[in-house]
Write a protein that holds these residues in place. Structure first.
Motif, PDB file in Angstrom:
ATOM      1  N   GLY A   1      24.070   6.275  -2.355  1.00 28.69           N
ATOM      2  CA  GLY A   1      24.509   7.567  -1.694  1.00 28.69           C
ATOM      3  C   GLY A   1      23.336   8.050  -1.077  1.00 28.69           C
ATOM      4  N   GLU A   2      23.908   9.081  -0.245  1.00 32.02           N
ATOM      5  CA  GLU A   2      22.838   9.530   1.029  1.00 32.02           C
ATOM      6  C   GLU A   2      23.226  10.757   1.219  1.00 32.02           C
ATOM      7  OE1 GLU A   2      22.629   8.539   5.836  1.00 32.02           O
ATOM      8  OE2 GLU A   2      22.391   6.778   4.408  1.00 32.02           O
ATOM      9  N   VAL A   3      22.427  11.652   1.384  1.00 35.20           N
ATOM     10  CA  VAL A   3      22.750  13.176   1.986  1.00 35.20           C
ATOM     11  C   VAL A   3      21.766  13.348   3.289  1.00 35.20           C
ATOM     12  CG1 VAL A   3      20.745  14.080   0.621  1.00 35.20           C
ATOM     13  CG2 VAL A   3      22.723  15.508   1.495  1.00 35.20           C
ATOM     14  N   SER A   4      22.598  13.666   4.246  1.00 36.40           N
ATOM     15  CA  SER A   4      21.841  13.909   5.728  1.00 36.40           C
ATOM     16  C   SER A   4      21.289  15.100   5.902  1.00 36.40           C
ATOM     17  CB  SER A   4      23.247  13.587   6.847  1.00 36.40           C
ATOM     18  OG  SER A   4      24.249  14.682   6.861  1.00 36.40           O
ATOM     19  N   MET A   5      20.731  15.608   7.176  1.00 42.74           N
ATOM     20  CA  MET A   5      19.987  16.702   7.254  1.00 42.74           C
ATOM     21  C   MET A   5      21.033  17.723   7.663  1.00 42.74           C
ATOM     22  SD  MET A   5      16.866  17.107   6.520  1.00 42.74           S
ATOM     23  CE  MET A   5      16.782  18.612   7.339  1.00 42.74           C
ATOM     24  N   ARG A   6      22.325  17.146   8.230  1.00 44.92           N
ATOM     25  CA  ARG A   6      23.512  18.201   8.451  1.00 44.92           C
ATOM     26  C   ARG A   6      23.916  18.783   7.138  1.00 44.92           C
ATOM     27  NH1 ARG A   6      28.303  16.829  12.356  1.00 44.92           N
ATOM     28  NH2 ARG A   6      29.537  18.888  12.327  1.00 44.92           N
ATOM     29  N   GLN A   7      24.210  17.929   6.278  1.00 51.05           N
ATOM     30  CA  GLN A   7      24.702  18.288   5.090  1.00 51.05           C
ATOM     31  C   GLN A   7      23.629  19.219   4.333  1.00 51.05           C
ATOM     32  OE1 GLN A   7      25.333  14.261   3.607  1.00 51.05           O
ATOM     33  NE2 GLN A   7      27.492  14.834   3.398  1.00 51.05           N
ATOM     34  N   ILE A   8      22.524  18.834   4.251  1.00 46.88           N
ATOM     35  CA  ILE A   8      21.414  19.746   3.479  1.00 46.88           C
ATOM     36  C   ILE A   8      21.526  21.098   4.058  1.00 46.88           C
ATOM     37  CG2 ILE A   8      19.064  19.984   3.303  1.00 46.88           C
ATOM     38  CD1 ILE A   8      18.763  16.989   3.122  1.00 46.88           C
ATOM     39  N   ARG A   9      21.646  21.161   5.595  1.00 46.44           N
ATOM     40  CA  ARG A   9      21.571  22.784   6.058  1.00 46.44           C
ATOM     41  C   ARG A   9      22.773  23.304   5.910  1.00 46.44           C
ATOM     42  NH1 ARG A   9      19.741  19.376  10.670  1.00 46.44           N
ATOM     43  NH2 ARG A   9      17.270  19.481  10.686  1.00 46.44           N
TER      44      ARG A   9
ATOM     45  N   LEU B   1      29.448  23.858  -4.347  1.00 46.61           N
ATOM     46  CA  LEU B   1      29.726  23.375  -3.274  1.00 46.61           C
ATOM     47  C   LEU B   1      29.504  21.972  -3.447  1.00 46.61           C
ATOM     48  CD1 LEU B   1      26.842  25.464  -1.291  1.00 46.61           C
ATOM     49  CD2 LEU B   1      29.424  25.965  -1.399  1.00 46.61           C
ATOM     50  N   GLY B   2      30.634  21.181  -2.731  1.00 47.11           N
ATOM     51  CA  GLY B   2      30.635  19.891  -3.095  1.00 47.11           C
ATOM     52  C   GLY B   2      30.022  18.994  -1.697  1.00 47.11           C
ATOM     53  N   VAL B   3      29.287  18.082  -2.132  1.00 45.82           N
ATOM     54  CA  VAL B   3      28.618  17.180  -1.106  1.00 45.82           C
ATOM     55  C   VAL B   3      29.124  15.766  -1.201  1.00 45.82           C
ATOM     56  CG1 VAL B   3      26.443  16.411   0.044  1.00 45.82           C
ATOM     57  CG2 VAL B   3      26.616  18.586  -1.197  1.00 45.82           C
ATOM     58  N   ASN B   4      29.690  15.030  -0.087  1.00 42.01           N
ATOM     59  CA  ASN B   4      30.057  13.884  -0.078  1.00 42.01           C
ATOM     60  C   ASN B   4      28.861  13.010   0.251  1.00 42.01           C
ATOM     61  OD1 ASN B   4      31.499  11.359   0.403  1.00 42.01           O
ATOM     62  ND2 ASN B   4      32.161  11.766   2.223  1.00 42.01           N
ATOM     63  N   THR B   5      28.212  12.235  -0.842  1.00 48.77           N
ATOM     64  CA  THR B   5      27.083  11.369  -0.510  1.00 48.77           C
ATOM     65  C   THR B   5      27.512  10.057  -0.477  1.00 48.77           C
ATOM     66  OG1 THR B   5      26.976  11.281  -2.955  1.00 48.77           O
ATOM     67  CG2 THR B   5      25.697  13.184  -1.799  1.00 48.77           C
ATOM     68  N   THR B   6      28.884   9.505  -0.701  1.00 52.74           N
ATOM     69  CA  THR B   6      29.094   8.299  -0.159  1.00 52.74           C
ATOM     70  C   THR B   6      29.236   7.940   1.261  1.00 52.74           C
ATOM     71  OG1 THR B   6      31.558   8.657   0.181  1.00 52.74           O
ATOM     72  CG2 THR B   6      30.829   8.198  -1.831  1.00 52.74           C
ATOM     73  N   ARG B   7      28.870   6.562   1.699  1.00 50.17           N
ATOM     74  CA  ARG B   7      28.771   6.086   3.006  1.00 50.17           C
ATOM     75  C   ARG B   7      29.604   4.794   3.123  1.00 50.17           C
ATOM     76  NH1 ARG B   7      27.319  10.645   3.183  1.00 50.17           N
ATOM     77  NH2 ARG B   7      25.594  11.578   4.225  1.00 50.17           N
ATOM     78  N   PRO B   8      30.582   4.789   3.958  1.00 47.10           N
ATOM     79  CA  PRO B   8      31.129   3.315   4.044  1.00 47.10           C
ATOM     80  C   PRO B   8      30.454   2.044   3.950  1.00 47.10           C
ATOM     81  CG  PRO B   8      32.519   5.174   4.842  1.00 47.10           C
ATOM     82  CD  PRO B   8      30.980   5.539   4.638  1.00 47.10           C
TER      83      PRO B   8
END
Length: 281
Positions: A123-131, A110-117
């Protein structure tokens, strides 16, 4: 036996042609079931750099690939592009999905986009991505190796690298461990290592490992470490006993080829023995 090859931080635009050729030979010889590119595919997110990366992937033929962006894959010197269409060049080369996944009977990645413009390198991971990731992990079969791919690391080995840690990692690691993740693959700092997250984060309910890759192709190597990739082998085994190993393959300037220099044998289930490390040669 399932083979997953992790390459990271290729930084096309700074690639070394002899290393590119050597990696293509290695992939042809190993015939992995999946090649994962864990971010910083290009040096400056330019069209020609993405075109070179696309050509590299096309040279793999039918080998499946999974690509997530890194902080270098969004424009740095074009503020309008960074603000309004930061992933345009990336998506032109690799498709619209910035968080791709791959699934087979033996593998879930499972890929996660941790970049933020709005962030330069962090890098950052949001709760929505975590869930979202946790939901997919919870639906995995017992036989699958369950892998999450981020760009920035969730754990580091040196104090000077702590500034590069993924924001939101504490919640992500805890939640993904409960959901059944085995490995979290990352790059970003051009430093290969394997860490037991169950020793790094208190209270994890199961064994889980951070697997970091060096720079696969770029001249932007770190210290004495040459270009490096990781080969992950997974065997579901009889009776559901799952085993995995992470092999580190470094480029040899003398041989002009990638050679295995270390292997980590990993426990994926709580009842199995702890990690064993074997140095090649």
């Amino acid at each position: 036996m399932t083979l997953l090859l992790q390459i990271s931080d290729t930084h096309f635009g700074t690639e070394r042609p002899r290393v590119v050729a050597a990696l293509l030979r290695l992939i042809d010889a190993l015939a992995p079931d999946l090649v994962v590119l864990s971010g910083d595919i290009t040096q400056r997110a330019r069209k020609r750099q993405f075109a070179a990366a696309r050509a590299f992937l096309d040279a793999l033929g039918a080998t499946p690939t999974l690509v997530v962006p890194g902080n270098h894959d969004i424009p740095l010197f074009d503020p309008l592009a960074r603000l309004f269409y930061p992933y345009a060049n990336h998506q032109r080369a690799f498709g619209a999905d910035l968080e791709p996944s791959f699934e087979s009977p033996e593998l879930l990645v499972l890929g996660v986009n941790t970049t933020r413009p709005y962030r330069h390198t962090d890098g950052e991971v949001s709760m929505r991505q975590i869930r979202r990731v946790a939901s997919r992990l919870e639906a995995a079969s017992a036989a699958q190796l369950r892998v999450v791919v981020t760009h920035q690391p969730v754990a580091v080995t040196r104090a000077q690298d702590e500034k590069n840690l993924l924001r939101g990692r504490e919640r992500a690691v805890q939640r993904w461990a409960r959901a059944g993740a085995d490995l979290i693959l990352g790059g970003h700092i051009h430093l290969p290592y394997v860490l037991p997250l169950h020793d790094t984060f208190a209270g994890l309910p199961r064994r889980m490992w951070a697997v970091q890759a060096g720079t696969a192709l770029s001249r932007r190597t770190r210290g004495s470490i040459d270009n490096s990739v990781n080969l992950i082998r997974h065997d579901a085994g009889a009776g559901g006993a799952r085993q995995a190993s992470v092999e580190r393959w470094d480029y040899s300037e003398i041989e002009e080829a990638f050679e295995m220099i270390a292997r980590h044998d990993l426990s994926l289930d709580g009842a199995t023995p702890p990690v064993a490390v074997t140095l090649a040669g």
